[in-house]
Motif scaffolding. Structure first.
Motif, mmCIF file in Angstrom:
data_model
loop_
_atom_site.group_PDB
_atom_site.id
_atom_site.type_symbol
_atom_site.label_atom_id
_atom_site.label_comp_id
_atom_site.label_asym_id
_atom_site.label_seq_id
_atom_site.Cartn_x
_atom_site.Cartn_y
_atom_site.Cartn_z
ATOM 1 N N MET A 21 0.843 -1.197 0.000
ATOM 2 C CA MET A 21 0.000 0.000 0.000
ATOM 3 C C MET A 21 0.882 1.252 0.000
ATOM 4 O O MET A 21 0.595 2.224 -0.696
ATOM 5 C CB MET A 21 -0.934 0.016 1.215
ATOM 6 N N GLN A 22 1.967 1.218 0.765
ATOM 7 C CA GLN A 22 2.876 2.366 0.811
ATOM 8 C C GLN A 22 3.479 2.617 -0.570
ATOM 9 O O GLN A 22 3.513 3.757 -1.040
ATOM 10 C CB GLN A 22 3.973 2.130 1.848
ATOM 11 N N GLU A 23 3.928 1.566 -1.239
ATOM 12 C CA GLU A 23 4.510 1.715 -2.578
ATOM 13 C C GLU A 23 3.467 2.219 -3.575
ATOM 14 O O GLU A 23 3.754 3.105 -4.390
ATOM 15 C CB GLU A 23 5.092 0.377 -3.039
ATOM 16 N N ARG A 24 2.277 1.666 -3.490
ATOM 17 C CA ARG A 24 1.195 2.051 -4.408
ATOM 18 C C ARG A 24 0.857 3.539 -4.262
ATOM 19 O O ARG A 24 0.720 4.253 -5.242
ATOM 20 C CB ARG A 24 -0.021 1.175 -4.116
ATOM 21 N N PHE A 25 0.700 3.988 -3.029
ATOM 22 C CA PHE A 25 0.322 5.383 -2.817
ATOM 23 C C PHE A 25 1.491 6.333 -3.026
ATOM 24 O O PHE A 25 1.283 7.483 -3.434
ATOM 25 C CB PHE A 25 -0.366 5.572 -1.459
ATOM 26 N N SER A 26 2.703 5.904 -2.789
ATOM 27 C CA SER A 26 3.866 6.743 -3.117
ATOM 28 C C SER A 26 3.889 7.026 -4.613
ATOM 29 O O SER A 26 4.092 8.171 -5.040
ATOM 30 C CB SER A 26 5.170 6.056 -2.707
ATOM 31 N N GLN A 27 3.674 5.997 -5.393
ATOM 32 C CA GLN A 27 3.655 6.163 -6.849
ATOM 33 C C GLN A 27 2.488 7.066 -7.272
ATOM 34 O O GLN A 27 2.666 7.993 -8.063
ATOM 35 C CB GLN A 27 3.554 4.806 -7.541
ATOM 36 N N TYR A 28 1.300 6.792 -6.737
ATOM 37 C CA TYR A 28 0.115 7.581 -7.073
ATOM 38 C C TYR A 28 0.320 9.053 -6.701
ATOM 39 O O TYR A 28 0.093 9.949 -7.514
ATOM 40 C CB TYR A 28 -1.097 6.997 -6.351
ATOM 41 N N PHE A 29 0.756 9.317 -5.479
ATOM 42 C CA PHE A 29 0.953 10.699 -5.038
ATOM 43 C C PHE A 29 1.990 11.422 -5.886
ATOM 44 O O PHE A 29 1.883 12.626 -6.108
ATOM 45 C CB PHE A 29 1.358 10.747 -3.565
ATOM 46 N N SER A 30 2.992 10.712 -6.370
ATOM 47 C CA SER A 30 4.032 11.353 -7.181
ATOM 48 C C SER A 30 3.534 11.720 -8.583
ATOM 49 O O SER A 30 4.130 12.557 -9.255
ATOM 50 C CB SER A 30 5.255 10.444 -7.295
ATOM 51 N N MET A 31 2.433 11.127 -9.006
ATOM 52 C CA MET A 31 1.915 11.340 -10.365
ATOM 53 C C MET A 31 0.831 12.418 -10.457
ATOM 54 O O MET A 31 0.460 12.817 -11.551
ATOM 55 C CB MET A 31 1.334 10.033 -10.909
ATOM 56 N N VAL A 32 0.323 12.885 -9.303
ATOM 57 C CA VAL A 32 -0.829 13.784 -9.329
ATOM 58 C C VAL A 32 -0.617 15.015 -8.452
ATOM 59 O O VAL A 32 0.218 15.014 -7.547
ATOM 60 C CB VAL A 32 -2.119 13.059 -8.869
ATOM 61 N N GLU A 33 -1.403 16.044 -8.761
ATOM 62 C CA GLU A 33 -1.524 17.228 -7.905
ATOM 63 C C GLU A 33 -2.998 17.332 -7.524
ATOM 64 O O GLU A 33 -3.857 17.497 -8.392
ATOM 65 C CB GLU A 33 -1.085 18.493 -8.639
#
Length: 158
Positions: A74-86
């Motif tokens: 979950m941490q990896e998934r959301f790290s990636q997601y957060f890095s792709m969006v504003e």
């Protein structure tokens, strides 16, 4: 004799624990705090703040699939997601609905949320708007509420 004594003491402990009062109001305050923490984590892109409220394994139901993810996944998934969006908006469209089991061991939270964001890789700068509805299932683990399941639907807003 030892086995009988062990069984008797175990039964007494179970009876005494089942008589302890459940403070649902306190639990509601904690779950509401965690709900706010989820929003803060998204808007500030704080993955650690988000995953700290989760069980070691989280069941995620979305888009016709059931997945079990570890806290690390979950941490990896959301790290990636957060890095792709504003994020522009991550707000409730209706107040959350809370249910707590009579024994105080499990809870659910029903959420309706509007999310507006820009995808960093989109050169047009378009704002994506999505309405989400989800159910979070929580259980007490060692006296602490932890989210163990999220069941989510979404609808893109044109």
């Amino acid at each position: 004799m030892r086995n009988i004594l062990f069984v008797a003491v175990s039964c007494m402990i179970l009876v005494l624990c089942s008589c302890l009062p459940i403070d649902k109001q306190k639990d509601l305050v904690i779950l509401a705090k965690y709900h706010q923490q989820e929003q803060t984590a998204h808007l500030t892109k704080n993955v650690a703040l988000f995953v700290e409220i989760m069980s070691d394994t989280v069941t995620h139901v979305q888009k016709g699939a059931v997945k079990k993810l570890t806290k690390q996944q979950m941490q990896e998934r959301f790290s990636q997601y957060f890095s792709m969006v504003e994020f522009i908006k991550w707000e409730d469209t209706a107040p959350p609905v809370y249910y707590i089991a009579d024994d105080g061991s499990m809870a659910s939270v029903l959420v309706q949320k509007r999310v507006e964001l820009k995808v960093k890789s989109d050169s047009t700068g378009a704002i994506e708007k999505t309405d989400f509805a989800w159910t979070e299932l929580w259980r007490k683990e060692r006296g602490q509420w932890r989210m163990h399941t999220n069941i989510s639907t979404e609808k893109t807003i044109p």
